[in-house]
Design a protein around this motif. Structure first.
Motif, PDB file in Angstrom:
ATOM      1  N   LYS A  13       0.813  -1.215   0.000  1.00 14.51           N
ATOM      2  CA  LYS A  13       0.000   0.000   0.000  1.00 14.51           C
ATOM      3  C   LYS A  13       0.847   1.265   0.000  1.00 14.51           C
ATOM      4  O   LYS A  13       0.399   2.312  -0.465  1.00 14.51           O
ATOM      5  N   SER A  14       2.057   1.178   0.507  1.00 13.91           N
ATOM      6  CA  SER A  14       2.904   2.365   0.611  1.00 13.91           C
ATOM      7  C   SER A  14       3.848   2.549  -0.580  1.00 13.91           C
ATOM      8  O   SER A  14       4.586   3.528  -0.639  1.00 13.91           O
ATOM      9  N   VAL A  15       3.800   1.652  -1.531  1.00 16.64           N
ATOM     10  CA  VAL A  15       4.678   1.744  -2.696  1.00 16.64           C
ATOM     11  C   VAL A  15       4.134   2.785  -3.676  1.00 16.64           C
ATOM     12  O   VAL A  15       2.954   2.785  -4.007  1.00 16.64           O
ATOM     13  N   THR A  16       5.008   3.667  -4.117  1.00 12.71           N
ATOM     14  CA  THR A  16       4.650   4.651  -5.128  1.00 12.71           C
ATOM     15  C   THR A  16       5.446   4.341  -6.384  1.00 12.71           C
ATOM     16  O   THR A  16       6.678   4.329  -6.351  1.00 12.71           O
ATOM     17  N   MET A  17       4.731   4.072  -7.459  1.00  6.68           N
ATOM     18  CA  MET A  17       5.404   3.727  -8.709  1.00  6.68           C
ATOM     19  C   MET A  17       5.682   4.982  -9.527  1.00  6.68           C
ATOM     20  O   MET A  17       4.889   5.923  -9.527  1.00  6.68           O
ATOM     21  N   SER A  18       6.800   4.965 -10.252  1.00  5.54           N
ATOM     22  CA  SER A  18       7.129   6.059 -11.161  1.00  5.54           C
ATOM     23  C   SER A  18       6.265   5.939 -12.409  1.00  5.54           C
ATOM     24  O   SER A  18       5.616   4.908 -12.640  1.00  5.54           O
ATOM     25  N   LYS A  22       4.605   2.530 -14.038  1.00  3.61           N
ATOM     26  CA  LYS A  22       3.173   2.419 -14.338  1.00  3.61           C
ATOM     27  C   LYS A  22       2.964   2.020 -15.793  1.00  3.61           C
ATOM     28  O   LYS A  22       2.113   1.180 -16.095  1.00  3.61           O
TER      29      LYS A  22
END
Length: 58
Positions: A13-18, A22
């Motif tokens: 849930k805390s992963v932010t993809m570039s 994406k």
């Protein structure tokens, strides 16, 4: 659900993809879903169409 799976889901849930990640995920999803229906589909075909769509959208 096992504790290990629950922990992995919570961490995800805390992963932010570039943007690039994406796009890679989107193409992988498109490939996987079209390959089910048509075994002649290749990753190269998906990449070509994705690039064509990018040019079209400007």
């Amino acid at each position: 659900m096992t504790e290990k799976l629950a922990a992995l889901l919570e961490r995800a849930k805390s992963v932010t993809m570039s943007g690039a990640q994406k796009e890679q995920q989107r193409r992988s999803f498109a490939y996987g879903n079209t390959k089910i229906e048509n075994s002649r589909i290749t990753r190269e075909m998906i990449d070509q169409q994705a690039e064509a769509l990018k040019r079209q959208d400007g």
